[in-house]
Design a protein around this motif. Structure first.
Motif, PDB file in Angstrom:
ATOM      1  N   GLN A  73       0.829  -1.206   0.000  1.00  0.00           N
ATOM      2  CA  GLN A  73       0.000   0.000   0.000  1.00  0.00           C
ATOM      3  C   GLN A  73       0.868   1.263   0.000  1.00  0.00           C
ATOM      4  O   GLN A  73       0.582   2.232  -0.702  1.00  0.00           O
ATOM      5  CB  GLN A  73      -0.921   0.019   1.226  1.00  0.00           C
ATOM      6  CG  GLN A  73      -1.864  -1.166   1.275  1.00  0.00           C
ATOM      7  CD  GLN A  73      -1.375  -2.227   2.220  1.00  0.00           C
ATOM      8  OE1 GLN A  73      -0.174  -2.438   2.340  1.00  0.00           O
ATOM      9  NE2 GLN A  73      -2.286  -2.906   2.886  1.00  0.00           N
ATOM     10  N   GLU A  93      -9.491   8.858  -4.376  1.00  0.00           N
ATOM     11  CA  GLU A  93     -10.167   7.590  -4.618  1.00  0.00           C
ATOM     12  C   GLU A  93      -9.855   7.063  -6.011  1.00  0.00           C
ATOM     13  O   GLU A  93      -9.638   5.880  -6.215  1.00  0.00           O
ATOM     14  CB  GLU A  93     -11.683   7.765  -4.458  1.00  0.00           C
ATOM     15  CG  GLU A  93     -12.108   8.039  -3.031  1.00  0.00           C
ATOM     16  CD  GLU A  93     -11.702   6.910  -2.104  1.00  0.00           C
ATOM     17  OE1 GLU A  93     -11.832   5.728  -2.483  1.00  0.00           O
ATOM     18  OE2 GLU A  93     -11.242   7.197  -0.997  1.00  0.00           O
ATOM     19  N   ARG A  96      -6.540   5.299  -6.325  1.00  0.00           N
ATOM     20  CA  ARG A  96      -6.453   3.956  -5.769  1.00  0.00           C
ATOM     21  C   ARG A  96      -7.304   2.952  -6.548  1.00  0.00           C
ATOM     22  O   ARG A  96      -7.223   1.765  -6.327  1.00  0.00           O
ATOM     23  CB  ARG A  96      -6.888   3.973  -4.297  1.00  0.00           C
ATOM     24  CG  ARG A  96      -5.951   4.778  -3.397  1.00  0.00           C
ATOM     25  CD  ARG A  96      -6.405   4.699  -1.947  1.00  0.00           C
ATOM     26  NE  ARG A  96      -5.486   5.402  -1.063  1.00  0.00           N
ATOM     27  CZ  ARG A  96      -5.600   6.678  -0.718  1.00  0.00           C
ATOM     28  NH1 ARG A  96      -6.595   7.390  -1.206  1.00  0.00           N
ATOM     29  NH2 ARG A  96      -4.743   7.242   0.085  1.00  0.00           N
ATOM     30  N   GLN A  97      -8.142   3.424  -7.411  1.00  0.00           N
ATOM     31  CA  GLN A  97      -9.063   2.555  -8.141  1.00  0.00           C
ATOM     32  C   GLN A  97      -8.375   1.461  -8.949  1.00  0.00           C
ATOM     33  O   GLN A  97      -8.918   0.354  -9.041  1.00  0.00           O
ATOM     34  CB  GLN A  97      -9.960   3.408  -9.049  1.00  0.00           C
ATOM     35  CG  GLN A  97     -11.092   2.641  -9.706  1.00  0.00           C
ATOM     36  CD  GLN A  97     -12.004   3.546 -10.498  1.00  0.00           C
ATOM     37  OE1 GLN A  97     -11.765   4.751 -10.610  1.00  0.00           O
ATOM     38  NE2 GLN A  97     -13.049   2.974 -11.056  1.00  0.00           N
ATOM     39  N   LEU A 100      -8.206  -1.944  -7.068  1.00  0.00           N
ATOM     40  CA  LEU A 100      -9.464  -2.682  -6.992  1.00  0.00           C
ATOM     41  C   LEU A 100      -9.857  -3.251  -8.352  1.00  0.00           C
ATOM     42  O   LEU A 100     -10.352  -4.375  -8.440  1.00  0.00           O
ATOM     43  CB  LEU A 100     -10.578  -1.767  -6.467  1.00  0.00           C
ATOM     44  CG  LEU A 100     -10.598  -1.552  -4.949  1.00  0.00           C
ATOM     45  CD1 LEU A 100     -11.484  -0.365  -4.590  1.00  0.00           C
ATOM     46  CD2 LEU A 100     -11.068  -2.800  -4.231  1.00  0.00           C
ATOM     47  N   LEU A 138     -17.235  -2.104  -5.631  1.00  0.00           N
ATOM     48  CA  LEU A 138     -16.380  -1.264  -4.781  1.00  0.00           C
ATOM     49  C   LEU A 138     -15.439  -0.421  -5.644  1.00  0.00           C
ATOM     50  O   LEU A 138     -15.202   0.755  -5.359  1.00  0.00           O
ATOM     51  CB  LEU A 138     -15.569  -2.140  -3.828  1.00  0.00           C
ATOM     52  CG  LEU A 138     -16.357  -2.867  -2.736  1.00  0.00           C
ATOM     53  CD1 LEU A 138     -15.465  -3.866  -2.008  1.00  0.00           C
ATOM     54  CD2 LEU A 138     -16.966  -1.880  -1.737  1.00  0.00           C
ATOM     55  N   GLU A 141     -17.240   2.348  -7.080  1.00  0.00           N
ATOM     56  CA  GLU A 141     -17.853   3.178  -6.032  1.00  0.00           C
ATOM     57  C   GLU A 141     -19.377   3.125  -6.073  1.00  0.00           C
ATOM     58  O   GLU A 141     -20.058   4.058  -5.674  1.00  0.00           O
ATOM     59  CB  GLU A 141     -17.352   4.626  -6.113  1.00  0.00           C
ATOM     60  CG  GLU A 141     -15.849   4.750  -5.922  1.00  0.00           C
ATOM     61  CD  GLU A 141     -15.369   6.193  -5.948  1.00  0.00           C
ATOM     62  OE1 GLU A 141     -16.196   7.100  -6.181  1.00  0.00           O
ATOM     63  OE2 GLU A 141     -14.169   6.411  -5.736  1.00  0.00           O
ATOM     64  N   PRO A 145     -18.462   0.410   1.211  1.00  0.00           N
ATOM     65  CA  PRO A 145     -17.802  -0.738   1.847  1.00  0.00           C
ATOM     66  C   PRO A 145     -18.208  -0.989   3.294  1.00  0.00           C
ATOM     67  O   PRO A 145     -18.245  -2.144   3.728  1.00  0.00           O
ATOM     68  CB  PRO A 145     -16.309  -0.381   1.753  1.00  0.00           C
ATOM     69  CG  PRO A 145     -16.274   1.105   1.629  1.00  0.00           C
ATOM     70  CD  PRO A 145     -17.498   1.471   0.856  1.00  0.00           C
ATOM     71  N   GLU A 186      -7.560  -2.103   2.586  1.00  0.00           N
ATOM     72  CA  GLU A 186      -7.062  -0.737   2.471  1.00  0.00           C
ATOM     73  C   GLU A 186      -8.211   0.246   2.298  1.00  0.00           C
ATOM     74  O   GLU A 186      -8.194   1.352   2.855  1.00  0.00           O
ATOM     75  CB  GLU A 186      -6.099  -0.648   1.287  1.00  0.00           C
ATOM     76  CG  GLU A 186      -5.542   0.740   1.029  1.00  0.00           C
ATOM     77  CD  GLU A 186      -4.617   1.245   2.123  1.00  0.00           C
ATOM     78  OE1 GLU A 186      -4.237   2.432   2.080  1.00  0.00           O
ATOM     79  OE2 GLU A 186      -4.288   0.457   3.037  1.00  0.00           O
ATOM     80  N   LEU A 187      -9.220  -0.142   1.532  1.00  0.00           N
ATOM     81  CA  LEU A 187     -10.388   0.717   1.340  1.00  0.00           C
ATOM     82  C   LEU A 187     -11.100   0.959   2.666  1.00  0.00           C
ATOM     83  O   LEU A 187     -11.481   2.095   2.985  1.00  0.00           O
ATOM     84  CB  LEU A 187     -11.343   0.068   0.331  1.00  0.00           C
ATOM     85  CG  LEU A 187     -12.632   0.834   0.002  1.00  0.00           C
ATOM     86  CD1 LEU A 187     -12.303   2.173  -0.642  1.00  0.00           C
ATOM     87  CD2 LEU A 187     -13.521  -0.004  -0.909  1.00  0.00           C
ATOM     88  N   ARG A 190      -9.237   3.315   5.077  1.00  0.00           N
ATOM     89  CA  ARG A 190      -9.430   4.738   4.795  1.00  0.00           C
ATOM     90  C   ARG A 190     -10.755   5.249   5.366  1.00  0.00           C
ATOM     91  O   ARG A 190     -10.952   6.460   5.469  1.00  0.00           O
ATOM     92  CB  ARG A 190      -9.365   4.993   3.282  1.00  0.00           C
ATOM     93  CG  ARG A 190      -8.028   4.651   2.672  1.00  0.00           C
ATOM     94  CD  ARG A 190      -7.848   5.322   1.315  1.00  0.00           C
ATOM     95  NE  ARG A 190      -8.847   4.928   0.342  1.00  0.00           N
ATOM     96  CZ  ARG A 190      -8.724   3.888  -0.488  1.00  0.00           C
ATOM     97  NH1 ARG A 190      -7.636   3.125  -0.435  1.00  0.00           N
ATOM     98  NH2 ARG A 190      -9.673   3.598  -1.355  1.00  0.00           N
ATOM     99  N   ARG A 191     -11.642   4.317   5.701  1.00  0.00           N
ATOM    100  CA  ARG A 191     -12.914   4.686   6.343  1.00  0.00           C
ATOM    101  C   ARG A 191     -12.858   4.472   7.853  1.00  0.00           C
ATOM    102  O   ARG A 191     -13.890   4.406   8.514  1.00  0.00           O
ATOM    103  CB  ARG A 191     -14.046   3.856   5.731  1.00  0.00           C
ATOM    104  CG  ARG A 191     -14.213   4.026   4.228  1.00  0.00           C
ATOM    105  CD  ARG A 191     -14.795   5.376   3.874  1.00  0.00           C
ATOM    106  NE  ARG A 191     -16.172   5.465   4.334  1.00  0.00           N
ATOM    107  CZ  ARG A 191     -17.233   5.076   3.625  1.00  0.00           C
ATOM    108  NH1 ARG A 191     -17.071   4.609   2.399  1.00  0.00           N
ATOM    109  NH2 ARG A 191     -18.443   5.181   4.110  1.00  0.00           N
TER     110      ARG A 191
END
Length: 272
Positions: A73, A93, A96-97, A100, A138, A141, A145, A186-187, A190-191
């Motif tokens: 990461q 976002e 980082r897409q 995913l 995901l 988006e 998540p 990782e997603l 971030r939340r």
């Protein structure tokens, strides 16, 4: 009359033998052709996986043995920070897409993970497709998540990731599920959500987990899992009170701003 009867019977036997021989030859030809088609399909999948590895490797970097590095990461963030100076500004976002999306492509390129001949092919295929759709949603988006985790939509992803990693590290599905799981972790990080999915053959305490002996998937009938479980159990000489050997992570635990939930893990009992 007797001679005619014998000759007639012999002729019938020869016809039957000829038909059986033709059937055997036809079956052999069919099997050979099917084997060649399967080999061709397998080679195509291997080429696609190799291509995908190179693409993902350019983003995250693979270790020498083909596993994702622990700091992938950070490598991704560093790479994006360096490229940001020479590229048009994009959202965090969107940056980082690609991971995913790479995870989605990796899952699409592998077969659903079967573990025993008694597994229901339809059920496993449906579970695999749900995971593929989840990761795709995901990445685009379309799926939030945090509710997906709380509702159990991610349970199978983390369960299969840990099972493949713990017992079947040599299979093609292991890397695909590993990439997907790390990207989702990782997603969620971030939340501000931390996920706990105990590794098989590790030791966990009842204070942090929910133990179950209900082996609904009959993992005890899978020789590799059974052998590894007994070997690890024999090395666990002096477990502390309330500690158990993890056989399988059936449901991940999590902790975040909206609460927490303990993971549910399968442990050994006398049925093994």
């Amino acid at each position: 009359m007797a001679v005619i009867g014998i000759e007639f019977t012999s002729a019938i036997a020869q016809v039957i033998f000829t038909l059986l021989l033709l059937a055997v030859v036809a079956a052999a030809v069919w099997l050979v052709r099917r084997l060649r088609r399967s080999e061709a399909n397998l080679e195509t999948i291997r080429r696609e996986n190799a291509k995908l590895r190179n693409e993902v490797g350019n983003i995250t970097g693979w270790t020498a043995n083909g596993r994702l590095p622990e700091d992938w990461q950070e490598k991704l963030r560093t790479d994006k920070a360096v490229s940001a100076g020479s590229a048009p500004a994009v959202s965090a976002e969107a940056a980082r897409q690609p991971v995913l999306m790479a995870a989605h492509h990796a899952l699409v390129s592998v077969e659903p993970p079967h573990f025993a001949s008694s597994d229901s092919a339809d059920e496993i295929s449906r579970a695999h497709k749900r995971i593929v759709d989840l990761v795709e949603g995901l990445a685009a988006e379309r799926i939030d998540p945090v509710p997906a985790l709380a509702n159990g939509d991610m349970d199978k992803l983390f369960c299969l990731w840990r099972r493949l990693e713990g017992y079947f590290p040599d299979r093609a599905e292991t890397d695909a599920y590993g990439l997907a799981a790390y990207a989702v972790l990782e997603l969620l990080k971030r939340r501000q959500v931390q996920v706990k999915a105990p590794r098989p053959l590790s030791v966990e305490s009842v204070r942090n987990c929910v133990f179950t002996t209900d082996d609904s998937e009959k993992l005890r009938d899978i020789s590799r899992i059974r052998t590894a479980a007994f070997a690890a159990s024999s090395r666990l000489a002096n477990p502390q009170g309330g500690e158990e050997l993890v056989i399988d992570c059936e449901r991940p635990g999590w902790e975040g701003p909206n609460g927490r939930k303990n993971p549910r893990i399968l442990i050994l009992d006398r049925s093994w």
